[in-house]
Design an enzyme around this catalytic site. Structure first.
Site, PDB file in Angstrom:
ATOM      1  N   SER A 107     -11.358  10.552   2.592  1.00 58.05           N
ATOM      2  CA  SER A 107     -10.259  10.002   1.794  1.00 58.05           C
ATOM      3  C   SER A 107      -9.761  11.035   0.795  1.00 58.05           C
ATOM      4  O   SER A 107     -10.542  11.660   0.078  1.00 58.05           O
ATOM      5  CB  SER A 107     -10.739   8.746   1.061  1.00 58.05           C
ATOM      6  N   GLY A 108      -8.445  11.230   0.736  1.00 55.32           N
ATOM      7  CA  GLY A 108      -7.842  12.198  -0.157  1.00 55.32           C
ATOM      8  C   GLY A 108      -7.658  13.565   0.442  1.00 55.32           C
ATOM      9  O   GLY A 108      -7.153  14.472  -0.220  1.00 55.32           O
ATOM     10  N   THR A 112      -2.901  11.034   5.947  1.00 55.91           N
ATOM     11  CA  THR A 112      -1.646  10.282   6.074  1.00 55.91           C
ATOM     12  C   THR A 112      -0.449  11.216   6.016  1.00 55.91           C
ATOM     13  O   THR A 112       0.503  11.084   6.798  1.00 55.91           O
ATOM     14  CB  THR A 112      -1.553   9.222   4.965  1.00 55.91           C
ATOM     15  N   ASN A 157      -8.210   9.215  -4.027  1.00 56.54           N
ATOM     16  CA  ASN A 157      -6.860   9.379  -3.492  1.00 56.54           C
ATOM     17  C   ASN A 157      -5.985   8.272  -4.060  1.00 56.54           C
ATOM     18  O   ASN A 157      -6.369   7.109  -4.064  1.00 56.54           O
ATOM     19  CB  ASN A 157      -6.902   9.294  -1.947  1.00 56.54           C
ATOM     20  N   SER A 160      -4.612   6.047  -0.631  1.00 56.51           N
ATOM     21  CA  SER A 160      -5.643   6.101   0.408  1.00 56.51           C
ATOM     22  C   SER A 160      -5.404   5.021   1.455  1.00 56.51           C
ATOM     23  O   SER A 160      -5.181   3.850   1.131  1.00 56.51           O
ATOM     24  CB  SER A 160      -7.022   5.912  -0.232  1.00 56.51           C
ATOM     25  N   SER A 161      -5.424   5.423   2.742  1.00 57.96           N
ATOM     26  CA  SER A 161      -5.303   4.456   3.832  1.00 57.96           C
ATOM     27  C   SER A 161      -6.606   3.682   3.944  1.00 57.96           C
ATOM     28  O   SER A 161      -7.663   4.268   4.180  1.00 57.96           O
ATOM     29  CB  SER A 161      -4.995   5.167   5.153  1.00 57.96           C
ATOM     30  N   GLY A 387     -12.248   9.194   7.493  1.00 58.57           N
ATOM     31  CA  GLY A 387     -13.196  10.261   7.739  1.00 58.57           C
ATOM     32  C   GLY A 387     -14.620   9.782   7.492  1.00 58.57           C
ATOM     33  O   GLY A 387     -14.866   8.643   7.106  1.00 58.57           O
ATOM     34  N   GLU A 389     -17.881   8.992   5.659  1.00 56.72           N
ATOM     35  CA  GLU A 389     -18.036   8.580   4.271  1.00 56.72           C
ATOM     36  C   GLU A 389     -19.516   8.533   3.885  1.00 56.72           C
ATOM     37  O   GLU A 389     -20.320   7.895   4.576  1.00 56.72           O
ATOM     38  CB  GLU A 389     -17.390   7.211   4.021  1.00 56.72           C
TER      39      GLU A 389
END
Length: 1137
Positions: A107-108, A112, A157, A160-161, A387, A389
């Site tokens: 994330s980040g 996206t 992020n 973040s998605s 991704g 985690e």
């Protein structure tokens, strides 16, 4: 001539990690840092792109950059995400290979944004056209909608998605986009109810409260204050750099472009508001006689407003929060819920409501962007998913996310090795097996159908009896205790005597990216993902249009006693489907890396980047790529780049490119074991060999540059000398021409002067002679003029004397006549005065006599009698005057004589009204019954359409004919006439509008007393016969078109195929007769006529919006109907002149 660059030109660090020397983790990180410090955020590992998030805007995504990378070889320019997107698009378009682009990272890291860049590049380089641009715009605008409902601010992020997205973009044989299909995976719905500290809920909640208008918030029963909603965290409600109000406007615009109707947008916002209201519902305990506590709603205001938004009875939902019904075969058992269970039910409902709304949005977007053509499509898939985690507290969500990344890593290694092997076989190079870590054993530990962790979790959830997270962990310890990648307190691999970092309620898995510690708390509940049946049934009873679609299991008629599928099972199946889909396509990889945790530019944290490099397996990827030959290049570019190193190949090689490369490498004394010849490429084993060639090329280029400079300077000097020489010749030639021209002009000027003097002398001589002759003629003329003047003056004096004599006689006669006239006038005036005096004296005498005679008859009321006499005389004169001034008998003649006296104002007005009513009655007496009916229809048309529809004024002068087809006389319609038993009130030809393309087909429209009939124009066959009671309303626009919709009663037999959308030149007459026929029938209310520029029409199961806009169509001046999408028909009406 186009100047081509290469990956190796002006290289900062190493552009392709395969060429990194020496290869170790430190040099890998240092190379990334060096490139990142110089704003080079992209690096290759063969065909894999590493993307570093710069946390700022760079000037490398301009339209000029798009054109620069368009139709270029992958290694021709410096590393860029555009190069990978272009390679994938050209492979799909030219080689007919389906592609997929896998974007991974934590994330980040910029996943996206990377997917947006890929889609924007493909949209920029593919074809043009109205339909193609519309499809591209819809595909691009689907991103803001999904980001609003699926993205959130996290500590890592700001955007973040919180879901995985896979989009298949479909292309035709030309490479133009036709549409797309979106699949979503594992929305983090737990965020709806609870967010970690420093994070926000999904964007749409904040965007709605910040950007919606006051009227919209009032309708949704919301307030702008974030603090009034329990589901919204307050510590991060506002984010720097995010304008929620502007984002809300962007989302509304994007939904309109994608194809959402206004009523659908309103329905979605109502559900979002309902989720916020649901979070505000709180419970309190209430003791019962049996000693158990029962939950009750504290403040019912939020519950009431939520029920109003969804159309649910408040008592039904309130009971669902207090009781739970369990069904087993034919028995039902109702149990009470305590406060904790009620809060669990509330949060479960909120999570399910939001996640199902998100799935509905994805489905609705797919309906709009899906390809319409039925032919085979080429497909490019773009995968943007979580991704790997590793958090301090890892739960069920991290477990299945990491499982998905294990599967992606497995397919990545397999497809990379397969790609390498296929290239070696294709080029005829001997393939050697490559040793690498195969994570299939980890995937089997998680997904094995018998002993896998997910299978045991499902088995534990389905097991009767007491089921807890601890029993699940005990089962894992029993079955997975000896697995080498599984650790817990009771497993053989845990070393629990010395490892104090492993708590009792946790287990650890050795993933390919490292060890991850999972806390089992919540595994069972999150895998069950239970929503009580009472709540599902309450939602199904709602009158809200979307609720029955979102909660189909709540249908009491279709009660399913089977336990719903677990979340783990569903995710495992979807991941399996995704893997099968990816294996059918050619893969392209983008590995995203986050340089720091501060979300700041110019900061590179070595430890963080090293951690990501490890769990993304980038070092392993480089080793796999370098296991054979580190560098490969086609013969033509290789020879073009290094030909200056060999005299035989410089400056031009005339033979085949492969022979030239062989001569070049032999001349450069490159050892034979350092390279191999493929069918179309040269393969170099060691990067040092390539760098040696580059150094020699760089030195040779310097020598060539010196030689080129020397030759250029010589050429420049020679060119300058030749130019000076040529200029001197030109200047001399021009001077000689100028001198000769000046000499000629001087001689010509002297000649002209001599000629002018000679001509002047001769002209003056002739002039003197002419002047002498003229003076002689003037003298004769002057003498004659003087003589004639003397004669004229003598005659004038004689005429004047004669005239004076005549004038004196006339004046004397005039004075005499005046004197006689004045004398006669004085005599007449004197006689008139005498006569007037006599008349006055006589009048006074008569008056005196009358007064003496009638004095005895006068009383007190004499004045009143005189007044009445005068009034009577005035009235008599007024009525006799009306006889001559009365207006014509036409009812539309508004003239009337002026009012003579003010006291007659009331009588004057009343007489005018009575006269108008009398002549109207006389005029009506002349009407026949048929003419009277026509005027009544015209009057009814005026009441319906006047000042409401622009077409009405042009229809006033047109008589209502009714039967335009002469159906009783025309033998063509004999069969149709026999089929219609009743009297036909109206027969005309109309156009029935087709929903699929907006075009019309001609139909015969017949109206009788009880039915209206649609028949085929050519054959006369009846297509539809609808009883008038089945007709509920008629919709027309306010403009000058002939479109109208006949809406039928839902559930009737006539409404099986939906409503009718028709177009007619006699719209006013049709609607008027239909309205008149309906109202004249017994026991019926008036039919509803809706006049609006936008209305809904039911076609079978779908509602389509018909929208009228101003502006003429391309051909003709009539209104044209065009299908915009599955839910919109647009009618373009020409503007009136």
């Amino acid at each position: 001539m186009e100047v081509k660059t290469s990956l190796l030109d002006n290289m900062i660090g190493v552009g392709d990690m395969v060429l990194l020397e020496p290869l170790n983790e430190d040099s890998f990180i240092e190379n990334l840092r060096k490139r990142f410090d110089h704003n080079e955020i992209y690096t290759y590992i063969g065909s894999v792109v590493i993307s570093m998030n710069p946390y700022r805007s760079l000037s490398i995504f301009t339209p000029e950059k798009v054109e620069e990378y368009r139709n270029r070889n992958f290694y021709e320019l410096s590393p860029h995400i555009y190069a990978l997107a272009d390679e994938a698009y050209r492979s799909l378009r030219d080689q007919d290979k389906d592609q997929c682009i896998l974007i991974t990272g934590e994330s980040g890291a910029g996943k996206t944004e990377a997917s947006k860049l890929v889609m924007s590049y493909v949209a920029a380089v593919c074809g043009r056209g109205q339909e193609v641009n519309k499809v591209k715009e819809q595909l691009l605008q689907s991103n803001p909608v999904l980001e609003a409902f699926g993205n959130a601010k996290t500590v890592r992020n700001d955007n973040s998605s919180r879901f995985g997205k896979y989009m298949d973009i479909e292309f035709d044989f030309k490479g133009d986009p036709l549409g797309g299909v979106i699949s979503n995976y594992l929305l983090e719905k737990s965020r709806v109810c609870k967010q970690p500290r420093g994070e926000r809920n999904f964007h749409i909640f904040y965007q709605l409260l910040s950007g919606a208008s006051g009227d919209t918030l009032t309708k949704l029963k919301l307030d702008r204050d974030f603090s009034k909603y329990n589901y919204l965290s307050l510590d991060s409600a506002t984010v720097n750099g995010l304008d929620d109000a502007a984002s809300f406007r962007t989302v509304r615009n994007a939904m309109q472009i994608v194809g959402f109707m206004e009523d659908e947008v309103q329905l979605v916002l109502e559900l979002v508001a309902a989720v916020l209201k649901l979070g505000n519902i709180e419970f309190k305990p209430e003791s019962r006689v049996n000693g158990f506590d029962e939950s009750r709603v504290k403040d019912k205001n939020d519950l009431k407003e939520m029920c109003e938004l969804l159309g649910i009875e408040q008592s039904v939902l309130e009971r669902a929060f207090s009781y739970r019904t369990v069904e087993a075969k034919m028995e039902k058992v109702s149990t009470t819920l305590n406060v904790a269970q009620a809060y669990y039910a509330r949060d479960a409902l909120a999570k399910n409501l939001y996640s199902r709304l998100f799935s509905w949005l994805v489905t609705r977007i797919n309906e709009s962007i899906k390809a319409q053509a039925k032919t085979r499509h080429k497909v490019m898939g773009v995968l943007d998913i979580y991704g790997f985690e590793i958090f301090e507290d890892n739960s069920f969500e991290q477990f299945i996310i990491n499982y998905c990344n294990e599967k992606l890593q497995q397919i990545f290694i397999e497809l990379t090795l397969r790609e390498e092997q296929e290239e070696y076989v294709r080029e005829g190079i001997e393939w050697t097996n490559i040793e690498y870590f195969n994570n299939a054993i980890i995937c089997d530990l998680i997904e094995n159908n018998q002993n896998g962790i997910l299978a045991m979790l499902d088995e534990e959830c389905l097991r009767p009896g007491t089921v807890t997270d601890d029993t699940f962990l005990d089962k894992l310890n029993t079955i997975c205790a000896e697995h080498q990648h599984f650790e817990s307190r009771l497993s053989k691999n845990s070393k629990f005597l010395t490892d104090h970092s492993l708590p009792h309620s946790c287990f650890r898995i050795q993933h390919y990216a490292g060890k991850v510690l999972y806390r089992v708390e919540g595994f069972v509940d999150k895998n069950n993902d239970l929503l009580y049946r009472d709540l599902s049934q309450a939602m199904y009873k709602a009158t809200h249009s979307l609720m029955r679609q979102l909660f189909p299991e709540g249908n009491p008629a279709k009660v399913n006693l089977k336990r719903p599928l677990t979340a783990g099972f569903q995710f495992k199946a979807s991941v399996g489907g995704l893997m099968r889909n990816l294996q059918t396509k050619n893969p392209n990889y983008i590995r995203c890396i986050k340089p720091n945790d501060k979300k700041a530019a110019h900061i590179f944290t070595d430890s963080l980047v090293c951690h990501q490099v490890r769990y993304l397996g980038l070092m392993e990827n480089v080793r796999v790529r370098r296991a054979g030959y580190a560098f490969r290049q086609p013969y033509e570019p290789c020879l073009e780049r290094y030909k200056m190193l060999c005299k035989q190949t410089w400056p031009h090689w005339r033979g085949p490119a492969r022979d030239g490369v062989e001569v070049l490498l032999t001349d450069c004394s490159v050892p034979a074991e350092e390279f191999a010849y493929g069918r179309s490429k040269i393969f170099i084993r060691n990067p040092r060999t390539l760098f040696t060639l580059e150094e020699r090329r760089r030195a040779c280029l310097e020598d060539l540059a010196t030689l080129i400079q020397k030759i250029y300077r010589g050429w420049k000097c020679r060119t300058h000398f030749l130019l000076l020489k040529k200029s001197q010749v030109v200047v001399a030639a021009w001077y000689r021409r100028y001198a000769q021209q000046k000499k000629y002009e001087k001689i010509k000027s002297a000649t002209l002067v001599m000629q002018s003097f000679t001509r002047g002398w001769k002209a003056r001589k002739i002039l003197r002679q002419l002047k002498y002759e003229k003076r002689c003629k003037e003298a004769v003329t002057t003498i004659a003029a003087y003589w004639h003047g003397t004669q004229a003056r003598m005659e004038l004096r004689r005429l004047k004397t004669e005239a004076r004599n005549k004038h004196a006689v006339s004046v004397i006669w005039a004075y005499w006549q005046g004197t006689k006239a004045r004398r006669e006038l004085r005599c007449l005036k004197e006689e008139a005065r005498r006569k007037h005096a006599v008349a006055v004296i006589w009048a006074y005498w008569r008056g005196l006599q009358v007064r003496r005679e009638y004095r005895k008859f006068f009383r007190a009321n004499a004045g009143k009698k005189i007044y009445c006499f005068i009034i009577q005389r005035i009235m008599q004169k007024y009525f006799l005057g009306l006889k001559t001034t009365v207006p014509s008998m036409s009812p539309i003649d508004n003239t009337w004589s002026a009012q003579p006296y003010s006291f007659l104002e009331g009588a004057h007005t009343e007489l005018r009204r009575i006269f108008h009513l009398w002549r109207c009655k006389k005029h009506r007496g002349q009407f026949t019954e048929e003419k009277k009916a026509v005027y009544e229809e015209k009057l009814e048309a005026s009441e319906i359409f006047k000042n409401k529809k622009a077409l009405y004024p042009s229809s006033v002068s047109q008589p209502f004919k009714g039967d335009y087809l002469e159906i009783h006389k025309n033998p063509k319609y004999q069969k149709l006439n026999s089929a219609v038993e009743e009297k036909v009130l109206l027969a005309d030809v109309v156009n029935k509008i087709n929903r699929a393309n907006g075009k019309g087909s001609p139909r015969l429209f017949l109206l009788t007393k009880n039915n209206f009939v649609l028949a085929d124009q050519k054959t006369g066959q009846v297509k539809a016969s609808v009883p008038l009671p089945d007709l509920t309303s008629v919709s027309v626009s306010t403009q000058s078109d002939g479109f109208f919709a006949l809406k039928l009663k839902e559930g009737s037999a006539s409404a099986a195929k939906g409503d009718f959308l028709l177009n007619s030149e006699h719209l006013i007459e049709i609607i008027t007769k239909l309205h008149r026929t309906w109202t004249t029938a017994a026991d019926k209310d008036q039919i509803n006529i809706d006049i609006s520029d936008e209305f809904l029409v039911q076609f079978k199961q779908d509602k389509v919006c018909v929208k009228f806009i101003q502006g003429g169509p391309k051909n003709g001046t009539s209104a044209a109907c065009k299908r915009k999408n599955n839910r919109l028909l647009e009618v373009s009406v020409p503007s009136s002149p």
